[in-house]
Structure formats: C-alpha cells, structure tokens
Design a protein around this motif. Structure first.
Motif, PDB file in Angstrom:
ATOM      1  N   THR A  37       0.839  -1.194   0.000  1.00  0.00           N
ATOM      2  CA  THR A  37       0.000   0.000   0.000  1.00  0.00           C
ATOM      3  C   THR A  37       0.877   1.247   0.000  1.00  0.00           C
ATOM      4  OG1 THR A  37      -1.695  -1.178   1.233  1.00  0.00           O
ATOM      5  CG2 THR A  37      -1.849   1.211   1.234  1.00  0.00           C
ATOM      6  N   VAL A  38       0.421   2.262  -0.718  1.00  0.00           N
ATOM      7  CA  VAL A  38       1.039   3.590  -0.668  1.00  0.00           C
ATOM      8  C   VAL A  38      -0.057   4.565  -0.280  1.00  0.00           C
ATOM      9  CG1 VAL A  38       2.352   5.350  -1.889  1.00  0.00           C
ATOM     10  CG2 VAL A  38       2.660   2.938  -2.484  1.00  0.00           C
ATOM     11  N   ARG A  39       0.098   5.245   0.837  1.00  0.00           N
ATOM     12  CA  ARG A  39      -0.941   6.172   1.300  1.00  0.00           C
ATOM     13  C   ARG A  39      -0.437   7.612   1.182  1.00  0.00           C
ATOM     14  NH1 ARG A  39      -0.690   4.663   7.773  1.00  0.00           N
ATOM     15  NH2 ARG A  39       1.295   5.717   8.240  1.00  0.00           N
ATOM     16  N   GLY A  40      -1.406   8.509   1.180  1.00  0.00           N
ATOM     17  CA  GLY A  40      -1.066   9.927   1.060  1.00  0.00           C
ATOM     18  C   GLY A  40      -0.699  10.336  -0.350  1.00  0.00           C
ATOM     19  N   VAL A  41      -1.201   9.614  -1.342  1.00  0.00           N
ATOM     20  CA  VAL A  41      -0.869   9.955  -2.736  1.00  0.00           C
ATOM     21  C   VAL A  41      -1.818  11.040  -3.239  1.00  0.00           C
ATOM     22  CG1 VAL A  41       0.026   7.664  -3.202  1.00  0.00           C
ATOM     23  CG2 VAL A  41      -2.370   8.155  -3.682  1.00  0.00           C
ATOM     24  N   ARG A  42      -1.369  11.776  -4.258  1.00  0.00           N
ATOM     25  CA  ARG A  42      -2.187  12.782  -4.936  1.00  0.00           C
ATOM     26  C   ARG A  42      -2.254  12.398  -6.413  1.00  0.00           C
ATOM     27  NH1 ARG A  42       1.468  15.091  -1.893  1.00  0.00           N
ATOM     28  NH2 ARG A  42       2.753  15.576  -3.722  1.00  0.00           N
ATOM     29  N   PHE A  60      -5.337  -0.840  -6.868  1.00  0.00           N
ATOM     30  CA  PHE A  60      -6.662  -0.780  -6.263  1.00  0.00           C
ATOM     31  C   PHE A  60      -6.744   0.461  -5.377  1.00  0.00           C
ATOM     32  CE2 PHE A  60      -5.818  -5.255  -7.025  1.00  0.00           C
ATOM     33  CZ  PHE A  60      -7.024  -5.740  -7.513  1.00  0.00           C
ATOM     34  N   ASP A  61      -7.887   1.101  -5.405  1.00  0.00           N
ATOM     35  CA  ASP A  61      -8.159   2.167  -4.444  1.00  0.00           C
ATOM     36  C   ASP A  61      -8.525   1.502  -3.115  1.00  0.00           C
ATOM     37  OD1 ASP A  61      -9.261   4.216  -2.871  1.00  0.00           O
ATOM     38  OD2 ASP A  61      -9.906   5.342  -4.624  1.00  0.00           O
ATOM     39  N   VAL A  62      -7.668   1.652  -2.102  1.00  0.00           N
ATOM     40  CA  VAL A  62      -7.848   0.933  -0.843  1.00  0.00           C
ATOM     41  C   VAL A  62      -9.174   1.292  -0.180  1.00  0.00           C
ATOM     42  CG1 VAL A  62      -6.899   0.575   1.469  1.00  0.00           C
ATOM     43  CG2 VAL A  62      -5.361   0.727  -0.504  1.00  0.00           C
ATOM     44  N   GLN A  63      -9.588   2.553  -0.293  1.00  0.00           N
ATOM     45  CA  GLN A  63     -10.813   2.984   0.366  1.00  0.00           C
ATOM     46  C   GLN A  63     -12.057   2.320  -0.230  1.00  0.00           C
ATOM     47  OE1 GLN A  63     -10.564   4.782   3.096  1.00  0.00           O
ATOM     48  NE2 GLN A  63      -8.335   4.832   2.778  1.00  0.00           N
ATOM     49  N   GLU A 102      -5.129   6.544  -1.263  1.00  0.00           N
ATOM     50  CA  GLU A 102      -4.430   5.364  -0.752  1.00  0.00           C
ATOM     51  C   GLU A 102      -4.587   4.249  -1.771  1.00  0.00           C
ATOM     52  OE1 GLU A 102      -4.010   2.891   3.461  1.00  0.00           O
ATOM     53  OE2 GLU A 102      -5.779   4.112   3.057  1.00  0.00           O
ATOM     54  N   VAL A 103      -3.479   3.693  -2.240  1.00  0.00           N
ATOM     55  CA  VAL A 103      -3.504   2.746  -3.344  1.00  0.00           C
ATOM     56  C   VAL A 103      -2.774   1.471  -2.950  1.00  0.00           C
ATOM     57  CG1 VAL A 103      -1.420   3.712  -4.374  1.00  0.00           C
ATOM     58  CG2 VAL A 103      -3.022   2.464  -5.812  1.00  0.00           C
ATOM     59  N   PHE A 104      -3.293   0.342  -3.444  1.00  0.00           N
ATOM     60  CA  PHE A 104      -2.656  -0.964  -3.212  1.00  0.00           C
ATOM     61  C   PHE A 104      -2.153  -1.473  -4.554  1.00  0.00           C
ATOM     62  CE2 PHE A 104      -2.780  -5.639  -2.884  1.00  0.00           C
ATOM     63  CZ  PHE A 104      -1.979  -5.830  -1.763  1.00  0.00           C
ATOM     64  N   ILE A 105      -0.856  -1.789  -4.630  1.00  0.00           N
ATOM     65  CA  ILE A 105      -0.227  -2.233  -5.886  1.00  0.00           C
ATOM     66  C   ILE A 105      -0.232  -3.754  -5.927  1.00  0.00           C
ATOM     67  CG2 ILE A 105       1.789  -2.043  -7.374  1.00  0.00           C
ATOM     68  CD1 ILE A 105       2.693   0.314  -5.591  1.00  0.00           C
ATOM     69  N   GLU A 106      -0.787  -4.308  -6.993  1.00  0.00           N
ATOM     70  CA  GLU A 106      -0.804  -5.761  -7.200  1.00  0.00           C
ATOM     71  C   GLU A 106       0.284  -6.166  -8.184  1.00  0.00           C
ATOM     72  OE1 GLU A 106      -2.138  -8.461 -10.533  1.00  0.00           O
ATOM     73  OE2 GLU A 106      -3.808  -7.162  -9.942  1.00  0.00           O
TER      74      GLU A 106
END
Length: 823
Positions: free
Chosen positions: A221-226, A267-270, A331-335
C-alpha cells in the motif's frame, strides 16, 4: 507492440541508426511491421510570432494577423481562433504544406477581402490531439523560424514489432533492447529499482484460496498519494505506444507493462471491502463491471481477485470499475502477481477481452522480476504522486523456474546447416543471458534465464493411454531433451541473423515427383471445380453453428457441443455444411440478394470418431435462375439440385447406370420433392431436393430453395483397368420409340432399368424423352415415352430381329412395372 526509438535508447546504449535497428530486429526474428515518424508529417511547420492581431474588417468571428516566420517576412493570415492575439507564439504552415488533421494541402487565398498567405495551427490540425478550441500557444522564448518538430522533440520514430507467441520476453522495450544488445548492436543498460523502506503495516493482505487461480502474489500500500495527470514525458511514452494516458497511478502500471513486460494493477484501498484480497475462482452468478465499462458474467473457470463484497478484478486480464483509481484516490494498493498462462488465455478468449496485461500474462512472465518491479512501481508512484509505502504482503511462493538445457555443437550444423565454431555458439548464448554451467569439447550445458520461459519448458504429451508405461516415460524424457536442444539451436542461429542460415533444398525422393494429392484430395478438388463450373459460388463457412440451427439438419449429440466456442451462438459442430450454407443464403436474401447459388466442400460431423467426420460437397440454390437469351428465368426446383449432385458423381467416375434414386431424404428436405441417390441398397452417395417449407421459414430462406449433399467418402474409387481401344461398330444403330401406360406412382427409373436389361448385348442406350398426364388417359395413369437404341455388332439387323428386340423390351417393362404399350 509499438514504442518510440527514444524509449528503446533508454535501455540500449547504441549509436546504431534507425535502419540498422529495424534491419537487425527482422534478422533476429522480431518482425518489424512498420516505422512511423511524426516528423515526416510535421516537418514543414514553423514556429511563428503574431506581430499584430486586429479584427477582420468584414467578419465578426475572424481576425487579421501579421505573422513573423523568422526569415524576414511578415505574412498576412486570417484566423478564427479566439486566442489569437498580438505577441503570442504559435505554429504556422506555409502554402503547399499538408495539414494532417484536416487532410488538405494548404493554398494561399483571400477570405472576405483579406489575403491569407499561411495558417496558424491547432493541436487537432497537426494531428497531435483533439483540442481545436484555439491555436497552439508556445512559450515566448520559443525560437521563431525553427521547425516545430525539432523544438517539441517530435522527431522520434515509432517502431512497431510483431512478436511470436513464444516470445513473451520480447513484449517489452527492455526485452527488445536485450536482443539487440545480444546481436551486437550496443550494450544493454542496467535497470535496478532502489528498495523502498516501509513506513507502516499494509492494511490489505493477499490470500490464495486456489493455487490454480494464482501461483504467487505480492502487494503493498502507498498512502497519502495525490492522483492526477501524469507528467508529459510519461504521457508521450504511452501515447507513442498506442495507449491513452489516464492518470498518474494508472499510467505508472502501463509504463511497467510496456517497458519491462510486467503488468501491474492498482486498487483504491478505500473502495475495497474488508482487509483481504483473495485469489480464487469465480462462483456461479458472479459478475464483474470492468474498467472498460462492460459487465462480464463470470464462470467457475475464471480466476478472479475478490474482496469481501465480491469480484474486483479478472486476474491478470482487466481490473474492476468499482475499485479503480480516480482523482479522489489517496491510498492505493499495488498488485504484482503471477498467474497461470493457460487460464489467462482461456478466460480472455471466453470473454473476448484483449488487453496488454492479458497478452503478456498468457505468454508467461519473468518470475524473478516481481519483487524488483514492485519496488520500482512504488518508487515511481512516490516520485509522481507522493505518499509513503507500507510493508509488502505476499501469498504463494516463487515457482521453481531454474532449469538447464544442453546443446551438442554438431547439432547447429546438423539442424541449421551453419558451420559455426563452438566458442561463437557459446558466446551467443551468453550474450542472451544464458549462464554456462558445464562444457566439454562436444557440448555445453547452460542455465536458462528467468525471462526465457519458452526455453526447455515442461512439455505435456498426449500419449496413447494403452502405451507401455516404461516406453511412454522414455518417449517423454527424449522429447523434453530434444525440444530443449532445438530451442538452443534456434537461439544460436537467429542471433547471427536468419538470413545467414544457408538455404538447403529438400531431398528428392525420385526422379518423377510423387502425386501431390491423394485420391481423396483429388476427388475433392475435382468436385470443387465441377460446382464452380455449374455456377455455384464457393463458400468457406465455420464448421460449427448454433445448436438450434444444427438440430434442423440432423442430430446434435452433446459430444459435439463445443466447450469453448468463439461465440455463444456458435456452440455445436454442424451435421452438414448445408446448415451454414443456408445461413449464408438467408443473409444474402436479407440484404436484397435472394437469387443465389452457393457451394462448399467441408466437413459434416456425426460423432467424435474419425469415421464420424464426413467429407461432403454441398450446394444450395434459391430464387430464380439467371436471365438468359436462350431460356426465360424460372424458379429453381428439385431437379436443379439433382443435376448438380449427378454432375459431381459423374465427374468422380461413378457408374451412373448403377445408381438408383429413392424417396427417403432426411427431414430437412420436402418429403415429396426430394430423393436419395444410392449405389446398391446400403451405400448412400448423395441426397437432394427442395428444402422443407418449415426450415425455410425458420431460417428466413426464400421459399422453394433447393439443395444437395454429396458424400465424398462414400464414392468408390474407380477401378483401374488397362484401357483397350474403344470398340466401334461399323453398323448403323437403330432407334425405336415406345410409349408405356403406367401407374403414376411407378418411378421412371424402374422402367428405364427394365428396358435396359431386356437385351444387354443389343441395347446400347435407353432415354426417357416424354411424360404425359391428362384427361385423355385413365385416372391414376401416366404415359412415359422412351427411346431405345439398338446397336448391332456383327451384321445389319433384319426387321424380324428388330421386332423381336422390341417385344423383349415390352415384355421386360411390363413384367417389372405392370406397364402396357400404348396404342
């Protein structure tokens, strides 16, 4: 696959020209399909400054400009762009220039009394986008007078290559660069991703519920992205590759797909329900609304990525719309996952989905690249969108991809005909990334690199289950060894250029060439020519059709139902080519062409055994015969179909006198206007007739359409006898006509055969030339008139002999059919 030359140079350190690069690619087996250079279309456009912009004196929406082109001239330009103003810098085209966006060649002119000697261009007019709201605006310091393509860096040729199915590694810019470097056209630049330090525990984790759905999965996961538009350099790269830039997050995954051949997904984690993403097979009734806006009904054979609420992605093929990233994503999750290539191919084909991810996953990916690709994607997302990264979640395990292959040096000459020193063969393999494990004077054993999953790959043999186990095992081991060695021979040969492989003629087995066609193929070719000569247009239709259509022409056993049809309504093997010909005729009729004559040689399928596939010559006529000066046009009838079938049989040397026609045609024919051609009581050679009215109505065929089917496999091969000189009698034949009164239900064929057999040594031919039925005859009777040809062999016949022969004919016909000679 498309990529610009500048992108290739990011991975390949080379001074080679474009022509050298494209020539080398084709020589080493990566076919160049085309080269496109935007500079060729934009080379005449110059940067220009608007010296003055005033209102057009005779038009409210036009402006009159004076434009400086940097060569000391100021040209008059009439422009309708709302942003045209004094002092702006844009792009101008001079007379004679071709405008790609409009397809016109510019000419000087006069617009409402004001000269227009050039044209200020918008992005769409230059073919660089869809924006035509105004002319292109450049910075004030743009060099006036220089070529726009040089200023904008558009002089970057785009190369398009075609990759064979086994070369998944070449579906990447780096893979192409690796092959060019191995061919001696430069040096492959190293690519390594710096490790990203995790700042928190990932809120999502992987779970593999079925290892057949996914072998190995990594994610973080990478959070705080714009999220927003990606930088221009990235947009330019993807546009050149034929992809549409979407957003920075999505464009990063597409960059890795094209550059490294490593598809990723975000994926958009939210939007994900729960804290687990599960790799599993779809359940009955589940659907996926994909990123392309389409909804797919999933099957239990589709591997998916699901959250607590259901499917979120068709694994390795396309993501779901629900969890897709947009401008609100923070917040994004990379697969980064490794899927079974066969299941990816089957699922993609089943749903008709063609994506860049599918094309690479179904060819197989580099398993050793996964961790580094995840690190690189994380770093790029942070560079473009900011944010901080989590720990890496993992499920499954890295597959054991390490394997070896052995090459005997003499096989390079034995299989490829190229006398190559052993050191050069080994050097070529090493340049391709193969590591030498052992070597002696006769052979070398190498370790296969992780990105070449087509070399020494496991082979699954469909062996005869009755084969002795020991023999089957030995055959499988031998095949694996031979295939791996052949793979290495191919690599060694292609790296030196396929044009360097010497051409060798095939060995000649005999002075006189053997026939190119066997008896069955020759019969099919002859039948095809006969149908064409009779005016039937040859069709090549699918061997399968809709089940309900096939059922109208014969049995539709479940064993002949397709498990993986190319379309949902093409799920049954056809019982006869007539089924698909009827659909073709109906399609013609629906488009205003009801008068057709179609023919096809193809297979009819009755069961799964080899004998259940029938070779058939079929034809269908509908509507009316062609207009002609010799005869008026008329509706086609069953005898037209019979004539076609008989012409084919006669051309195939079937003894026509031995044939008989029975009225037991199958149910798709009209029961009273059809027949079956037999040679003996059991051998069916053909069937013909008018198609059943219910069939015509169901398929929207013109009423009265006729058809025939000839079973080529049932046609006996002609007996090969030594031909003697034809026996020609020196005596003139005698012709006698007979008219018989016979019951209307008696076939004329029965009467003709009886007359022919009345005296086989004397009667040469019997022909039916008239049929009469009317009120002058008793009820239920018809008159059949035949001509009998008597051919004497030894002497001229006397009147008594002729009369005796006539009595034999009358007696034989009367005995066989109950007919009476008319007065």
């Amino acid at each position: 696959m498309k990529f610009p030359l500048s992108w290739l140079r990011e991975f390949l350190d080379t001074s080679a020209t474009l022509d050298e690069i494209t020539t080398t690619l084709s020589a080493i087996g990566i076919e160049v399909e085309g080269v496109e250079n935007p500079a060729e279309a934009l080379g005449e456009f110059r940067i220009a400054r608007v010296v003055e912009a005033v209102q057009h004196p005779n038009a409210d929406r036009l402006r009159a400009l004076r434009v400086d082109l940097g060569d000391g001239r100021e040209l008059s330009v009439v422009c309708g762009a709302p942003n045209a103003r004094t002092g702006m810098v844009g792009v101008a085209a001079l007379p004679g220039a071709f405008i790609p966006g409009t397809g016109i060649t510019l000419k000087p002119g006069e617009i409402r009394g004001v000269k227009s000697e050039a044209m200020m261009l918008s992005s769409r007019e230059m073919g660089l986008g869809d924006d035509h709201s105004g002319i292109v605006e450049l910075p004030e310091d743009a060099p006036v007078g220089t070529r726009y393509v040089d200023y904008a860096g558009l002089d970057d040729p785009i190369i398009e290559v075609k990759v064979t199915p086994n070369r998944g590694d070449a579906l990447s810019v780096r893979g192409v660069a690796r092959d060019l470097a191995a061919a001696g056209l430069g040096t492959l630049k190293p690519w390594h991703a710096a490790k990203v330090e995790p700042r928190f525990e990932t809120p999502l984790r992987w779970e593999i519920a079925d290892p057949q759905a996914c072998l190995w999965a990594l994610g973080r996961t990478v959070r705080g992205v714009r999220n927003g538009p990606s930088p221009q350099w990235l947009q330019d790269r993807l546009t050149a590759a034929g992809l549409r830039p979407i957003s920075a997050l999505v464009d990063v995954t597409n960059w890795f797909t094209i550059a490294l051949g490593r598809p990723l997904h975000v994926f958009d984690v939210q939007k994900v329900k729960g804290d687990v993403l599960t790799m599993r097979f779809a359940r009955p009734g589940e659907e996926l609304v994909a990123l392309n806006g389409k909804t797919y009904a999933l099957t239990e054979e589709d591997g998916i990525i699901a959250d607590a609420a259901g499917p979120e992605s068709l694994g390795g093929i396309i993501g779901g719309e629900h969890s897709g990233c947009d401008e609100t994503t923070t917040e994004v999750f990379i697969e980064c996952a490794l899927f079974d290539p066969v299941r990816i191919a089957l699922s993609g084909r089943r749903h008709g989905i063609f994506t860049d991810a599918r094309s690479r996953n179904e060819r197989g990916l580099d398993p050793a690249l996964m961790r580094e690709a995840l690190e690189g994607a994380t770093r790029m997302i942070q560079d473009l969108c900011g944010g901080e990264a989590s720990t890496v979640t993992e499920a499954g395990a890295e597959p054991d991809w390490r394997r070896t292959a052995t090459l005997r040096f003499e096989r390079v000459a034995g299989l490829g005909g190229l006398d190559l020193p052993a050191d050069e063969a080994v050097s070529r393999l090493e340049r391709l990334g193969f590591a030498v494990e052992s070597r002696d004077a006769a052979s070398v054993t190498v370790q296969v690199p992780s990105w070449r999953n087509d070399i020494a790959a496991p082979i699954v043999l469909d062996q005869d289950p009755k084969l002795d186990p020991a023999r089957a095992r030995k055959a499988a081991e031998g095949c694996a060894a031979v295939e791996a060695e052949c793979d290495l021979v191919e690599e060694v040969l292609r790296l030196g250029g396929l044009d360097a492989v010497p051409s060798v003629s095939l060995p000649v087995s005999s002075v006189v060439p053997a026939p190119s066609l066997d008896a069955k193929q020759a019969r099919a070719s002859l039948a095809r020519r006969v149908l064409a000569a009779r005016g039937l247009l040859e069709c090549v239709t699918y061997g399968f059709t809709a089940r309900d259509v096939a059922a109208r022409f014969g049995e539709v056993p479940d064993s002949l139902r397709l498990e993986n049809p190319i379309a949902s309504d093409l799920d049954q093997m056809r019982p006869t080519p007539l089924a698909t010909l009827a659909l073709a005729a109906a399609a013609n009729a629906a488009r205003g062409f009801p008068d057709v004559a179609l023919g096809e040689l193809g297979g009819g399928y009755r069961d799964t055994s080899p004998a259940g596939q029938l070779a058939m010559a079929c034809g269908l006529r509908a509507g009316r015969t062609p207009a002609s000066w010799a005869a008026p046009a008329r509706s086609v009838d069953a005898l037209d179909a019979k004539g076609d079938a008989m012409a084919v049989l006669e051309a195939l040397s079937v003894p026509m006198a031995a044939l008989q026609v029975t009225a037991d045609a199958p149910g798709h024919y009209h029961p009273g206007r059809s027949g079956v051609v037999r040679q003996g009581p059991k051998t069916v050679l053909a069937q013909f007739g008018q198609l059943h009215p219910r069939l015509c109505a169901a398929l929207d065929l013109p009423e009265g359409a006729v058809a025939f089917e000839v079973f080529l496999d049932a046609v006996p091969e002609p007996k090969r006898r030594r031909k003697a000189a034809p026996e020609l009698s020196t005596f003139q034949p005698v012709r006698r006509d007979f008219a018989f009164l016979v019951d209307e239900g008696v076939p004329a064929e029965k009467l003709l055969r009886a007359a022919q057999n009345a005296d086989k040594t004397l009667i040469a031919e019997v022909v039916l030339f008239d049929r009469y039925a009317g009120d002058k005859l008793p009820e239920g009777k018809v008159s059949l008139a035949i001509q009998v040809v008597l051919q004497p062999r030894e002497r001229t016949l006397t009147d008594a002999e002729i009369e005796a022969a006539g009595q034999k004919v009358v007696g034989a016909v009367g005995k066989a059919t109950g007919a009476q000679l008319r007065a």
